[in-house]
Design a protein around this motif. Sequence first.
Motif, PDB file in Angstrom:
ATOM      1  N   ALA A   1     -12.725  61.807 -25.823  1.00  0.00           N
ATOM      2  CA  ALA A   1     -12.628  62.220 -24.312  1.00  0.00           C
ATOM      3  C   ALA A   1     -12.509  61.223 -23.165  1.00  0.00           C
ATOM      4  O   ALA A   1     -12.746  60.292 -22.332  1.00  0.00           O
ATOM      5  CB  ALA A   1     -14.513  62.445 -23.603  1.00  0.00           C
ATOM      6  N   MET A   2     -11.025  60.779 -23.334  1.00  0.00           N
ATOM      7  CA  MET A   2     -10.593  59.916 -22.281  1.00  0.00           C
ATOM      8  C   MET A   2      -8.558  59.889 -22.729  1.00  0.00           C
ATOM      9  O   MET A   2      -8.400  60.796 -23.658  1.00  0.00           O
ATOM     10  CB  MET A   2     -10.584  58.512 -23.297  1.00  0.00           C
ATOM     11  CG  MET A   2      -9.819  58.185 -25.272  1.00  0.00           C
ATOM     12  SD  MET A   2     -10.371  56.466 -25.796  1.00  0.00           S
ATOM     13  CE  MET A   2      -9.999  55.413 -24.118  1.00  0.00           C
ATOM     14  N   ARG A   3      -8.404  59.078 -21.492  1.00  0.00           N
ATOM     15  CA  ARG A   3      -7.155  58.809 -21.004  1.00  0.00           C
ATOM     16  C   ARG A   3      -6.320  57.686 -20.965  1.00  0.00           C
ATOM     17  O   ARG A   3      -7.282  57.328 -20.199  1.00  0.00           O
ATOM     18  CB  ARG A   3      -6.651  59.944 -20.279  1.00  0.00           C
ATOM     19  CG  ARG A   3      -5.313  60.954 -20.747  1.00  0.00           C
ATOM     20  CD  ARG A   3      -5.022  61.905 -19.983  1.00  0.00           C
ATOM     21  NE  ARG A   3      -4.193  61.781 -18.697  1.00  0.00           N
ATOM     22  CZ  ARG A   3      -3.463  62.541 -18.133  1.00  0.00           C
ATOM     23  NH1 ARG A   3      -3.911  63.820 -18.257  1.00  0.00           N
ATOM     24  NH2 ARG A   3      -2.559  62.634 -16.761  1.00  0.00           N
TER      25      ARG A   3
ATOM     26  N   ALA B   1     -11.117  48.699 -25.123  1.00  0.00           N
ATOM     27  CA  ALA B   1     -12.157  49.557 -24.802  1.00  0.00           C
ATOM     28  C   ALA B   1     -13.122  49.455 -25.845  1.00  0.00           C
ATOM     29  O   ALA B   1     -14.185  49.784 -25.691  1.00  0.00           O
ATOM     30  CB  ALA B   1     -11.705  51.759 -24.838  1.00  0.00           C
ATOM     31  N   PHE B   2     -12.662  49.972 -27.153  1.00  0.00           N
ATOM     32  CA  PHE B   2     -13.273  49.781 -28.622  1.00  0.00           C
ATOM     33  C   PHE B   2     -13.647  48.874 -29.281  1.00  0.00           C
ATOM     34  O   PHE B   2     -14.278  48.301 -29.927  1.00  0.00           O
ATOM     35  CB  PHE B   2     -12.748  51.146 -29.317  1.00  0.00           C
ATOM     36  CG  PHE B   2     -12.775  52.120 -28.752  1.00  0.00           C
ATOM     37  CD1 PHE B   2     -14.407  52.621 -27.839  1.00  0.00           C
ATOM     38  CD2 PHE B   2     -12.037  52.800 -28.063  1.00  0.00           C
ATOM     39  CE1 PHE B   2     -13.698  54.096 -27.644  1.00  0.00           C
ATOM     40  CE2 PHE B   2     -12.509  54.203 -27.684  1.00  0.00           C
ATOM     41  CZ  PHE B   2     -13.547  54.637 -27.088  1.00  0.00           C
TER      42      PHE B   2
ATOM     43  N   GLY C   1     -15.659  64.358 -17.540  1.00  0.00           N
ATOM     44  CA  GLY C   1     -15.657  64.491 -18.431  1.00  0.00           C
ATOM     45  C   GLY C   1     -15.199  63.905 -19.550  1.00  0.00           C
ATOM     46  O   GLY C   1     -14.662  64.419 -20.878  1.00  0.00           O
ATOM     47  N   ARG C   2     -14.159  63.156 -19.236  1.00  0.00           N
ATOM     48  CA  ARG C   2     -13.543  62.079 -19.842  1.00  0.00           C
ATOM     49  C   ARG C   2     -13.174  60.727 -18.760  1.00  0.00           C
ATOM     50  O   ARG C   2     -13.052  61.076 -17.774  1.00  0.00           O
ATOM     51  CB  ARG C   2     -11.831  62.379 -20.000  1.00  0.00           C
ATOM     52  CG  ARG C   2     -11.449  62.424 -19.062  1.00  0.00           C
ATOM     53  CD  ARG C   2      -9.329  63.708 -19.417  1.00  0.00           C
ATOM     54  NE  ARG C   2      -8.479  63.257 -18.321  1.00  0.00           N
ATOM     55  CZ  ARG C   2      -7.563  63.673 -18.127  1.00  0.00           C
ATOM     56  NH1 ARG C   2      -7.641  65.433 -18.963  1.00  0.00           N
ATOM     57  NH2 ARG C   2      -6.738  64.167 -17.154  1.00  0.00           N
ATOM     58  N   THR C   3     -12.820  59.307 -19.444  1.00  0.00           N
ATOM     59  CA  THR C   3     -13.081  58.714 -18.934  1.00  0.00           C
ATOM     60  C   THR C   3     -11.323  58.369 -18.701  1.00  0.00           C
ATOM     61  O   THR C   3     -10.545  58.881 -19.785  1.00  0.00           O
ATOM     62  CB  THR C   3     -13.322  57.180 -19.796  1.00  0.00           C
ATOM     63  OG1 THR C   3     -15.385  57.463 -20.096  1.00  0.00           O
ATOM     64  CG2 THR C   3     -13.695  55.789 -18.921  1.00  0.00           C
TER      65      THR C   3
ATOM     66  N   LEU D   1     -11.922  54.961 -14.395  1.00  0.00           N
ATOM     67  CA  LEU D   1     -12.444  55.982 -14.106  1.00  0.00           C
ATOM     68  C   LEU D   1     -13.329  56.855 -14.937  1.00  0.00           C
ATOM     69  O   LEU D   1     -13.007  57.520 -16.112  1.00  0.00           O
ATOM     70  CB  LEU D   1     -11.349  56.934 -13.430  1.00  0.00           C
ATOM     71  CG  LEU D   1     -10.518  56.778 -12.524  1.00  0.00           C
ATOM     72  CD1 LEU D   1      -8.649  57.530 -12.477  1.00  0.00           C
ATOM     73  CD2 LEU D   1     -10.614  56.069 -11.136  1.00  0.00           C
ATOM     74  N   HIS D   2     -14.881  56.678 -14.470  1.00  0.00           N
ATOM     75  CA  HIS D   2     -15.203  57.089 -15.908  1.00  0.00           C
ATOM     76  C   HIS D   2     -16.004  58.247 -15.926  1.00  0.00           C
ATOM     77  O   HIS D   2     -14.884  59.364 -14.855  1.00  0.00           O
ATOM     78  CB  HIS D   2     -17.263  56.390 -15.312  1.00  0.00           C
ATOM     79  CG  HIS D   2     -16.817  54.860 -14.935  1.00  0.00           C
ATOM     80  ND1 HIS D   2     -16.745  53.375 -15.841  1.00  0.00           N
ATOM     81  CD2 HIS D   2     -16.856  54.058 -13.663  1.00  0.00           C
ATOM     82  CE1 HIS D   2     -16.923  52.365 -15.446  1.00  0.00           C
ATOM     83  NE2 HIS D   2     -17.090  52.321 -14.121  1.00  0.00           N
TER      84      HIS D   2
END
Length: 428
Positions: A294-296, A331-332, A364-366, A406-407
Amino acid sequence: MTQPTLEQIASCVAGYDPNALPVAQAQEFISRLVPRVSAVESTALRASLGRVLARDIVSAIDVPAHDNSAMDGYALRGSDLTSDADTVLEVAGTGFAGQAFERTVSPGHCIRIMTGAVMPEGLDTVVPQEFTKPEGDRGVRIPAGSVRTGDNRRLRGEDLARGSAALHAGRLIRPADLGLLASLGQAEVPVWRRLRVAFFSTGDELRSIGELLDEGCVYDSNRYTIWGMLQRLGCEVLDLGVVRDDPAALRAAFSEAAANADAVITSGGVSVGEADHTKKIMAELGDVLFWRIAMRPGRPMAIGRIQSNGHDAILFGLPGNPVAVMVTFYAFVRDALRAMSGMTEAVQPMLRAACTTPLRKKPGRTEYQRGIVTRAPDARWQVAITGSQGSGILSSMSVANGMVVLHHEQGNVAAGDEVDVIPFDGLV
Ligand code: AMP
Ligand code: MG
């Protein structure tokens, strides 16, 4: 020690849903998956810069080894100071840095002292030169109230006390640490061995630099951004090039990577509905999950372990789009490789900056948007989003100096609202 299976790890992550995985859950999953290197090597002090300390360093000496002066001035006994009137003392000699002052200084006397010089026995206070006036041939006048007992004296062991841990294992060695280790006289430093990371790009449309750019093709840029980020992390890198979308070529590349590296990073070929063979071969060679995060940008990602020649490697299958590669790495992969390298400090400092433009954002997404941080006239930090945020637009990353985060739960941002920003650069 047997490793937990991916299924066991998933059962420990609250709210695990591979098809809509929040960033925080993906990060938690990965932190449970990755092992730390176990081999320790010894390096020369300077070569330890950027490496990870493998053992606590306990100080064998007091630093500094003696009480010494923090100023150029006069060393005296605090008990000789008159509280409400000037004090006049006789100067009994001079103490230089690096030379012991052998004589005893009797009450009513002081010595001229240089910064870093050892405090003679019985003297506990230094009055800076500029506060004093000469008095006759051999005396010095100290105006009332210009100094108190204990001022301007550095105490033995105040920097590092003998027997205490000067540095803890798991620390990334920075310039200050080199100096600290040198102050202990430490010539060799125990560090974890470097992490070995293999990487390659997948996609029939990719061409390497030096090749002709055929119709419909693009130059492979991901291998260069990935190489750069891995260099910055201090990894040993193994570049396996561009791998064609062909089962035998992919199998060979994954096998070579897994046999020779602790981690394998690929880009491309992990999207849902992707027609190529990358995902099939990944699944064939190991225990691999295909996530939709859930990210963009950066929604699809493969994660798991692959095996070759009885050797295990952690697989990070990143999306192909050039911005998505960098964002998912930051991010990971970054924290995962840092943990694998033995680092125990994973906190990434962020800035709070006022966003100069309104942003649309669905909870609902980062989202990771590229931004340029500057100082506003009122001295606060402000951030402007860099033009088009398409996940293929690498120039948006190049022109930016940070990423606006943007969390997950966050909604729209109004102009002037403060947002979190991860700066791309820190101190050297
Ligand atoms: P994929 O994830 O394989 O569907 O790729 C998504 C997009 O990223 C496509 O437009 C690819 O051409 C592009 N792409 C994939 N890998 C690379 C690469 N190594 N360098 C530049 N662009 C890439
Ligand atoms: Mg592809």
